[in-house]
Design a protein around this motif. Structure first.
Motif, PDB file in Angstrom:
ATOM      1  N   PHE A  52     -76.406 -12.075  -1.795  1.00 32.78           N
ATOM      2  CA  PHE A  52     -76.332 -11.325  -3.049  1.00 32.78           C
ATOM      3  C   PHE A  52     -77.273 -10.123  -3.092  1.00 32.78           C
ATOM      4  CE2 PHE A  52     -75.166 -15.721  -4.138  1.00 32.78           C
ATOM      5  CZ  PHE A  52     -73.894 -15.498  -4.628  1.00 32.78           C
ATOM      6  N   GLY A  53     -78.174 -10.004  -2.148  1.00 29.86           N
ATOM      7  CA  GLY A  53     -79.130  -8.908  -2.176  1.00 29.86           C
ATOM      8  C   GLY A  53     -78.622  -7.680  -1.446  1.00 29.86           C
ATOM      9  N   LEU A  54     -79.472  -6.654  -1.400  1.00 29.46           N
ATOM     10  CA  LEU A  54     -79.137  -5.431  -0.681  1.00 29.46           C
ATOM     11  C   LEU A  54     -79.221  -5.682   0.820  1.00 29.46           C
ATOM     12  CD1 LEU A  54     -81.062  -2.765  -2.809  1.00 29.46           C
ATOM     13  CD2 LEU A  54     -78.592  -3.231  -2.804  1.00 29.46           C
ATOM     14  N   PRO A  55     -78.452  -4.962   1.606  1.00 30.23           N
ATOM     15  CA  PRO A  55     -78.499  -5.165   3.060  1.00 30.23           C
ATOM     16  C   PRO A  55     -79.871  -4.804   3.623  1.00 30.23           C
ATOM     17  CG  PRO A  55     -76.540  -3.925   2.421  1.00 30.23           C
ATOM     18  CD  PRO A  55     -77.426  -3.989   1.215  1.00 30.23           C
ATOM     19  N   ALA A  56     -80.340  -5.607   4.578  1.00 31.25           N
ATOM     20  CA  ALA A  56     -81.594  -5.279   5.253  1.00 31.25           C
ATOM     21  C   ALA A  56     -81.429  -4.025   6.083  1.00 31.25           C
ATOM     22  CB  ALA A  56     -82.027  -6.461   6.138  1.00 31.25           C
ATOM     23  N   GLU A  57     -80.264  -3.836   6.643  1.00 31.78           N
ATOM     24  CA  GLU A  57     -79.934  -2.631   7.397  1.00 31.78           C
ATOM     25  C   GLU A  57     -78.479  -2.273   7.101  1.00 31.78           C
ATOM     26  OE1 GLU A  57     -79.836  -0.991  12.032  1.00 31.78           O
ATOM     27  OE2 GLU A  57     -80.605  -3.003  11.532  1.00 31.78           O
ATOM     28  N   TRP A  58     -78.263  -1.043   6.688  1.00 27.75           N
ATOM     29  CA  TRP A  58     -76.920  -0.622   6.280  1.00 27.75           C
ATOM     30  C   TRP A  58     -76.074  -0.316   7.517  1.00 27.75           C
ATOM     31  CZ3 TRP A  58     -75.473  -0.221   1.046  1.00 27.75           C
ATOM     32  CH2 TRP A  58     -76.506  -0.447   0.139  1.00 27.75           C
ATOM     33  N   HIS A  59     -74.947  -1.005   7.617  1.00 29.32           N
ATOM     34  CA  HIS A  59     -74.025  -0.810   8.739  1.00 29.32           C
ATOM     35  C   HIS A  59     -72.739  -0.165   8.206  1.00 29.32           C
ATOM     36  CE1 HIS A  59     -76.324  -3.122  11.748  1.00 29.32           C
ATOM     37  NE2 HIS A  59     -76.700  -3.862  10.709  1.00 29.32           N
ATOM     38  N   VAL A  60     -72.734   1.157   8.177  1.00 24.14           N
ATOM     39  CA  VAL A  60     -71.570   1.887   7.679  1.00 24.14           C
ATOM     40  C   VAL A  60     -70.372   1.727   8.617  1.00 24.14           C
ATOM     41  CG1 VAL A  60     -70.743   4.143   6.903  1.00 24.14           C
ATOM     42  CG2 VAL A  60     -73.143   3.537   6.613  1.00 24.14           C
ATOM     43  N   GLU A  61     -70.641   1.460   9.887  1.00 21.50           N
ATOM     44  CA  GLU A  61     -69.547   1.334  10.851  1.00 21.50           C
ATOM     45  C   GLU A  61     -68.637   0.153  10.553  1.00 21.50           C
ATOM     46  OE1 GLU A  61     -73.161  -0.817  12.489  1.00 21.50           O
ATOM     47  OE2 GLU A  61     -72.727   1.119  11.547  1.00 21.50           O
ATOM     48  N   ASN A  62     -69.119  -0.808   9.732  1.00 19.00           N
ATOM     49  CA  ASN A  62     -68.243  -1.921   9.357  1.00 19.00           C
ATOM     50  C   ASN A  62     -67.019  -1.428   8.594  1.00 19.00           C
ATOM     51  OD1 ASN A  62     -70.067  -3.652  10.508  1.00 19.00           O
ATOM     52  ND2 ASN A  62     -71.011  -4.302   8.576  1.00 19.00           N
ATOM     53  N   TYR A  63     -67.208  -0.399   7.772  1.00 24.55           N
ATOM     54  CA  TYR A  63     -66.100   0.176   7.016  1.00 24.55           C
ATOM     55  C   TYR A  63     -65.355   1.240   7.816  1.00 24.55           C
ATOM     56  CZ  TYR A  63     -67.373  -2.116   2.627  1.00 24.55           C
ATOM     57  OH  TYR A  63     -67.609  -3.050   1.652  1.00 24.55           O
ATOM     58  N   THR A  64     -66.097   2.098   8.498  1.00 28.26           N
ATOM     59  CA  THR A  64     -65.434   3.182   9.214  1.00 28.26           C
ATOM     60  C   THR A  64     -64.557   2.668  10.342  1.00 28.26           C
ATOM     61  OG1 THR A  64     -67.406   3.443  10.610  1.00 28.26           O
ATOM     62  CG2 THR A  64     -67.240   4.832   8.633  1.00 28.26           C
ATOM     63  N   SER A  65     -65.003   1.578  11.014  1.00 25.47           N
ATOM     64  CA  SER A  65     -64.192   1.035  12.105  1.00 25.47           C
ATOM     65  C   SER A  65     -62.866   0.488  11.596  1.00 25.47           C
ATOM     66  CB  SER A  65     -64.963  -0.065  12.834  1.00 25.47           C
ATOM     67  OG  SER A  65     -65.280  -1.129  11.940  1.00 25.47           O
ATOM     68  N   ILE A  66     -62.852   0.032  10.340  1.00 26.76           N
ATOM     69  CA  ILE A  66     -61.608  -0.471   9.748  1.00 26.76           C
ATOM     70  C   ILE A  66     -60.748   0.688   9.258  1.00 26.76           C
ATOM     71  CG2 ILE A  66     -60.650  -1.810   7.839  1.00 26.76           C
ATOM     72  CD1 ILE A  66     -63.047  -3.664   8.045  1.00 26.76           C
ATOM     73  N   LEU A  67     -61.354   1.605   8.507  1.00 25.59           N
ATOM     74  CA  LEU A  67     -60.583   2.678   7.891  1.00 25.59           C
ATOM     75  C   LEU A  67     -60.013   3.647   8.918  1.00 25.59           C
ATOM     76  CD1 LEU A  67     -62.824   3.486   4.793  1.00 25.59           C
ATOM     77  CD2 LEU A  67     -60.704   2.172   4.852  1.00 25.59           C
ATOM     78  N   PHE A  68     -60.716   3.828  10.017  1.00 25.30           N
ATOM     79  CA  PHE A  68     -60.242   4.763  11.037  1.00 25.30           C
ATOM     80  C   PHE A  68     -59.620   4.057  12.233  1.00 25.30           C
ATOM     81  CE2 PHE A  68     -63.594   7.050   8.761  1.00 25.30           C
ATOM     82  CZ  PHE A  68     -62.903   8.199   8.391  1.00 25.30           C
ATOM     83  N   GLY A  69     -59.418   2.744  12.100  1.00 24.73           N
ATOM     84  CA  GLY A  69     -58.790   1.999  13.182  1.00 24.73           C
ATOM     85  C   GLY A  69     -57.280   1.935  13.004  1.00 24.73           C
ATOM     86  N   ASP A  70     -56.592   1.730  14.109  1.00 26.89           N
ATOM     87  CA  ASP A  70     -55.130   1.703  14.093  1.00 26.89           C
ATOM     88  C   ASP A  70     -54.586   0.406  13.503  1.00 26.89           C
ATOM     89  OD1 ASP A  70     -52.435   2.715  15.018  1.00 26.89           O
ATOM     90  OD2 ASP A  70     -52.558   0.870  16.195  1.00 26.89           O
ATOM     91  N   ARG A  71     -55.310  -0.679  13.712  1.00 31.28           N
ATOM     92  CA  ARG A  71     -54.803  -1.992  13.295  1.00 31.28           C
ATOM     93  C   ARG A  71     -54.666  -2.098  11.781  1.00 31.28           C
ATOM     94  NH1 ARG A  71     -57.689  -7.846  14.617  1.00 31.28           N
ATOM     95  NH2 ARG A  71     -56.119  -9.143  13.598  1.00 31.28           N
ATOM     96  N   TYR A  72     -55.656  -1.592  11.047  1.00 31.10           N
ATOM     97  CA  TYR A  72     -55.643  -1.692   9.580  1.00 31.10           C
ATOM     98  C   TYR A  72     -54.434  -0.981   8.987  1.00 31.10           C
ATOM     99  CZ  TYR A  72     -57.017  -0.745   4.751  1.00 31.10           C
ATOM    100  OH  TYR A  72     -57.035  -0.630   3.382  1.00 31.10           O
ATOM    101  N   TRP A  73     -54.199   0.260   9.421  1.00 33.99           N
ATOM    102  CA  TRP A  73     -53.095   1.034   8.853  1.00 33.99           C
ATOM    103  C   TRP A  73     -51.745   0.487   9.315  1.00 33.99           C
ATOM    104  CZ3 TRP A  73     -54.430   3.626   4.854  1.00 33.99           C
ATOM    105  CH2 TRP A  73     -55.718   4.157   4.775  1.00 33.99           C
ATOM    106  N   ARG A  74     -51.701  -0.100  10.515  1.00 31.85           N
ATOM    107  CA  ARG A  74     -50.466  -0.718  10.954  1.00 31.85           C
ATOM    108  C   ARG A  74     -50.126  -1.934  10.094  1.00 31.85           C
ATOM    109  NH1 ARG A  74     -51.740  -1.233  15.785  1.00 31.85           N
ATOM    110  NH2 ARG A  74     -52.335  -3.431  15.856  1.00 31.85           N
ATOM    111  N   GLN A  75     -51.140  -2.708   9.741  1.00 30.72           N
ATOM    112  CA  GLN A  75     -50.917  -3.854   8.853  1.00 30.72           C
ATOM    113  C   GLN A  75     -50.507  -3.400   7.450  1.00 30.72           C
ATOM    114  OE1 GLN A  75     -54.668  -5.894   9.141  1.00 30.72           O
ATOM    115  NE2 GLN A  75     -54.050  -7.086  10.937  1.00 30.72           N
ATOM    116  N   MET A  76     -51.126  -2.334   6.973  1.00 24.72           N
ATOM    117  CA  MET A  76     -50.748  -1.803   5.664  1.00 24.72           C
ATOM    118  C   MET A  76     -49.299  -1.318   5.668  1.00 24.72           C
ATOM    119  SD  MET A  76     -53.299  -1.952   3.436  1.00 24.72           S
ATOM    120  CE  MET A  76     -53.111  -0.580   2.304  1.00 24.72           C
ATOM    121  N   MET A  77     -48.894  -0.637   6.736  1.00 25.90           N
ATOM    122  CA  MET A  77     -47.524  -0.150   6.834  1.00 25.90           C
ATOM    123  C   MET A  77     -46.534  -1.301   6.933  1.00 25.90           C
ATOM    124  SD  MET A  77     -45.482   2.336   6.737  1.00 25.90           S
ATOM    125  CE  MET A  77     -46.687   3.663   6.788  1.00 25.90           C
TER     126      MET A  77
END
Length: 215
Positions: A52-77
């Motif tokens: 429930f707390g703030l991240p000890a270290e912010w990992h933005v790549e967790n989101y960018t790897s999904i949003l800019f990955g091919d698998r996510y958009w293929r599943q959405m399509m």
């Protein structure tokens, strides 16, 4: 003429009660969403020790790897294609079937209608194993139709019921006037019933789309 509702003044206690209640409701809704969003920036270990707390270290790549990955958009399509096909088939089949049940008198119509409505009593989860076996036997595994057809089958009961009640509430004078002018069942369905049924078509489409997308 003054508005009576605007002239009613709330007491201080009532205002405090409303603000406290709305704050609690907003917290119940927003805290899980905020926790989920923040959890996306954490590592798996950090998520387990500090959910429930703030991240000890912010990992933005967790989101960018999904949003800019091919698998996510293929599943959405894939989900979008399946949902659109489900909506189209559900609306088309249920509208035609409901029109027949509402206006065409034939032997066994009530029995057939009840047969469709029985499907409302059973959730799709109860037929997972028979459905898988049937889809496998038909060679529809790993295809769009292997997902679309079961969703359409389980959505027909509610859709037919909604369409049938709407068609039966259309003015009887329209039906009689159309037949006097030489309009048959098909022309009456296509040129009169459907143009007047846009509200129920939109309702059934939204219900079918949301159900398919959530599945």
């Amino acid at each position: 003429m003054t508005d009576i509702a605007s002239s009613v003044r709330l007491t201080a206690g009532t205002k405090i009660y409303l603000y406290v209640s709305l704050t609690i409701i907003a917290a119940i809704v927003l805290i899980p969403l905020l926790t989920t969003a923040l959890g996306g920036f954490k590592t798996l270990g950090d998520l387990r020790t500090n959910p429930f707390g703030l991240p000890a270290e912010w990992h933005v790549e967790n989101y960018t790897s999904i949003l800019f990955g091919d698998r996510y958009w293929r599943q959405m399509m894939n989900s979008l294609i399946i949902a659109v096909l489900t909506v189209f088939l559900t609306v088309s089949v249920s509208a035609m079937a409901a029109f027949a049940f509402a206006h065409v008198k034939f032997f066994g119509s009530n029995f057939l209608l009840n047969y469709f409505l029985i499907g409302l009593m059973f959730p799709a989860a109860t037929a997972i194993l028979p459905l898988f076996i049937r889809i496998r036997d038909l060679g529809l595994l790993n295809t769009y139709w292997g997902v679309v057809l079961p969703q359409v089958a389980f959505g027909l009961g509610m859709s037919i019921l909604l369409f049938r009640n709407y068609f039966r509430n259309l003015p009887e004078e329209l039906f009689q006037a159309a037949f006097v002018d030489g309009c048959g069942y098909i022309r009456f369905f296509w040129h009169i019933s459907l143009p007047l049924s846009r509200p129920i078509i939109a309702t059934v489409s939204i219900i079918s789309f949301v159900g398919s997308w959530n599945s």
